[in-house]
Design a protein around this motif. Structure first.
Motif, short mmCIF file in Angstrom:
data_model
loop_
_atom_site.label_atom_id
_atom_site.label_comp_id
_atom_site.label_asym_id
_atom_site.label_seq_id
_atom_site.Cartn_x
_atom_site.Cartn_y
_atom_site.Cartn_z
N ILE A 8 1.19 2.11 10.48
CA ILE A 8 1.35 2.97 9.30
C ILE A 8 0.09 3.73 8.94
O ILE A 8 0.11 4.59 8.06
CB ILE A 8 1.81 2.14 8.07
CG1 ILE A 8 0.77 1.07 7.71
CG2 ILE A 8 3.18 1.52 8.31
CD1 ILE A 8 1.10 0.30 6.45
N GLY A 9 -1.04 3.43 9.58
CA GLY A 9 -2.27 4.13 9.27
C GLY A 9 -2.98 3.54 8.06
O GLY A 9 -2.57 2.53 7.50
N LEU A 10 -4.09 4.18 7.66
CA LEU A 10 -4.94 3.69 6.58
C LEU A 10 -4.82 4.60 5.37
O LEU A 10 -4.65 5.81 5.50
CB LEU A 10 -6.41 3.64 7.04
CG LEU A 10 -6.68 2.93 8.37
CD1 LEU A 10 -8.17 2.97 8.68
CD2 LEU A 10 -6.16 1.49 8.34
N THR A 11 -4.93 4.00 4.18
CA THR A 11 -4.85 4.80 2.95
C THR A 11 -5.38 3.99 1.78
O THR A 11 -5.52 2.77 1.86
CB THR A 11 -3.39 5.23 2.68
OG1 THR A 11 -3.39 6.16 1.59
CG2 THR A 11 -2.53 4.05 2.30
N LYS A 12 -5.70 4.68 0.69
CA LYS A 12 -6.03 4.07 -0.59
C LYS A 12 -5.26 4.79 -1.67
O LYS A 12 -5.04 6.01 -1.59
CB LYS A 12 -7.53 4.21 -0.91
CG LYS A 12 -8.48 3.41 -0.06
CD LYS A 12 -9.92 3.62 -0.54
CE LYS A 12 -10.91 2.87 0.33
NZ LYS A 12 -12.32 3.08 -0.14
N PHE A 13 -4.85 4.05 -2.70
CA PHE A 13 -4.18 4.69 -3.83
C PHE A 13 -4.34 3.81 -5.07
O PHE A 13 -4.71 2.64 -4.97
CB PHE A 13 -2.69 4.96 -3.54
CG PHE A 13 -1.91 3.75 -3.11
CD1 PHE A 13 -1.23 2.98 -4.03
CD2 PHE A 13 -1.85 3.39 -1.77
CE1 PHE A 13 -0.49 1.87 -3.64
CE2 PHE A 13 -1.13 2.29 -1.36
CZ PHE A 13 -0.44 1.52 -2.30
N ILE A 14 -4.11 4.41 -6.22
CA ILE A 14 -4.25 3.71 -7.50
C ILE A 14 -2.88 3.35 -8.04
O ILE A 14 -1.93 4.13 -7.93
CB ILE A 14 -4.99 4.60 -8.52
CG1 ILE A 14 -6.38 4.99 -8.00
CG2 ILE A 14 -5.11 3.89 -9.87
CD1 ILE A 14 -7.33 3.83 -7.81
N VAL A 15 -2.78 2.16 -8.62
CA VAL A 15 -1.55 1.73 -9.28
C VAL A 15 -1.89 1.26 -10.69
O VAL A 15 -3.04 0.97 -11.01
CB VAL A 15 -0.86 0.57 -8.52
CG1 VAL A 15 -0.39 1.02 -7.14
CG2 VAL A 15 -1.79 -0.63 -8.39
N THR A 16 -0.89 1.22 -11.52
CA THR A 16 -1.02 0.62 -12.84
C THR A 16 -0.87 -0.89 -12.72
O THR A 16 0.00 -1.37 -11.99
CB THR A 16 0.05 1.18 -13.79
OG1 THR A 16 -0.18 2.57 -13.99
CG2 THR A 16 0.03 0.49 -15.14
N PHE A 17 -1.71 -1.64 -13.42
CA PHE A 17 -1.55 -3.10 -13.47
C PHE A 17 -1.69 -3.55 -14.92
O PHE A 17 -2.71 -3.31 -15.56
CB PHE A 17 -2.60 -3.80 -12.61
CG PHE A 17 -2.53 -5.31 -12.70
CD1 PHE A 17 -1.38 -5.98 -12.31
CD2 PHE A 17 -3.59 -6.05 -13.18
CE1 PHE A 17 -1.29 -7.36 -12.40
CE2 PHE A 17 -3.52 -7.44 -13.27
CZ PHE A 17 -2.36 -8.09 -12.87
N ILE A 18 -0.66 -4.21 -15.43
CA ILE A 18 -0.67 -4.74 -16.80
C ILE A 18 -0.87 -6.25 -16.70
O ILE A 18 0.07 -7.00 -16.40
CB ILE A 18 0.65 -4.43 -17.55
CG1 ILE A 18 1.02 -2.96 -17.40
CG2 ILE A 18 0.51 -4.82 -19.01
CD1 ILE A 18 0.02 -2.01 -17.99
N PRO A 19 -2.09 -6.76 -16.89
CA PRO A 19 -2.36 -8.18 -16.65
C PRO A 19 -1.56 -9.12 -17.54
O PRO A 19 -1.22 -10.23 -17.14
CB PRO A 19 -3.87 -8.31 -16.90
CG PRO A 19 -4.26 -7.11 -17.69
CD PRO A 19 -3.32 -6.03 -17.29
#
Length: 260
Positions: A227-238
């Protein structure tokens, strides 16, 4: 690329970064789309894991669900959340302790009985393996290889969680920090790293330097065989251990609504 059968995916992060929550989010979303999943946790009981799933779907924290007197509004939200996950095929087996042999046997049984599509093992450093005169790196490498072979043999996907060795000077995770064993990464098809700079009082680096760190996390595919390499941002509600797409509306946990 989604969850591909025969793949072993390692989800790695420091302690308290949300490894279990991220895996449970993936499993819950997969189950809501018809997948059958098995979960093996060496740290949490099935009741605690179920409470986390209910928290994700209701907005009521798992600690409130487990230990506190709930309000009528919270009951209503939980009832709606339960309605969303009722009928999903998520199987828990907390009888298999930490023995890799027992977990593999259980996965094979669930594949035969319920035709599961995948399994989660939380986490790999707590597994015990019958392998004489082996050091820690060899033992963990053997764990990863056996899980990969099992995924291929049964044509299922497996998510295995892993700790990282600490680096206080630069806490952003790398696959080289997989605790006690680089062999884990070698056996994996995919390695996913979770980073929450908010925990360390840090900020994101480029290209995410303008993204707020509060209630967010960086997900990095540090190894992706197909699938290759990537970075991304997600929301996290602890408070409700919830991961969501970053561009979605951010949910407000019930305890914050009450404070407002």
């Amino acid at each position: 690329g989604g969850l591909q059968k025969s793949d072993l995916t390692i989800i790695a992060a420091d302690s308290s970064q949300g490894k279990t929550a991220f895996a449970m989010s993936i499993v819950t979303n997969a189950a809501l789309r018809g997948a059958s999943c098995a979960i093996y946790s060496m740290e949490m009981k099935k009741e605690q894991l179920t409470a986390r799933i209910m928290a994700m779907k209701s907005g009521v924290s798992s600690s409130d669900i487990l230990y506190k007197k709930l309000t009528s509004d919270q009951y209503g939200a939980i009832d709606i959340g339960i309605g969303q996950i009722t009928g999903t095929k998520i199987y828990f087996d907390d009888r298999s302790t930490s023995s890799l042999d027992n977990i593999i046997s259980s996965i094979r049984t669930l594949k035969m009985k319920h035709n599961i599509d995948g399994a989660v093992v939380d986490y790999i450093q707590m597994l015990s393996v019958n392998m004489k005169n082996a050091n820690v790196e060899q033992l963990l490498g053997e764990c990863a290889r056996r899980l990969k072979n099992l995924a291929k043999d049964l044509d299922i996907w497996i998510l295995a969680l892993s700790q990282l060795s600490r680096n206080n000077d630069n806490p952003e995770p790398t696959k080289d920090r997989l605790r006690s064993s680089g062999q884990i990464n070698e056996a994996a098809d995919n390695t996913i790293l979770i980073y929450r700079p908010e925990v360390y009082g840090k900020y994101y680096k480029e290209p995410f330097q303008n993204v707020p760190v509060k209630n967010t996390a960086q997900i990095e595919v540090a190894k992706g065989r197909n699938i290759g390499l990537t970075k991304f941002i997600v929301t996290f509600i602890p408070e409700i251990t919830l991961f969501k797409d970053y561009d979605e509306d951010m949910p407000i946990p019930y305890n914050q609504l009450e404070e407002d």
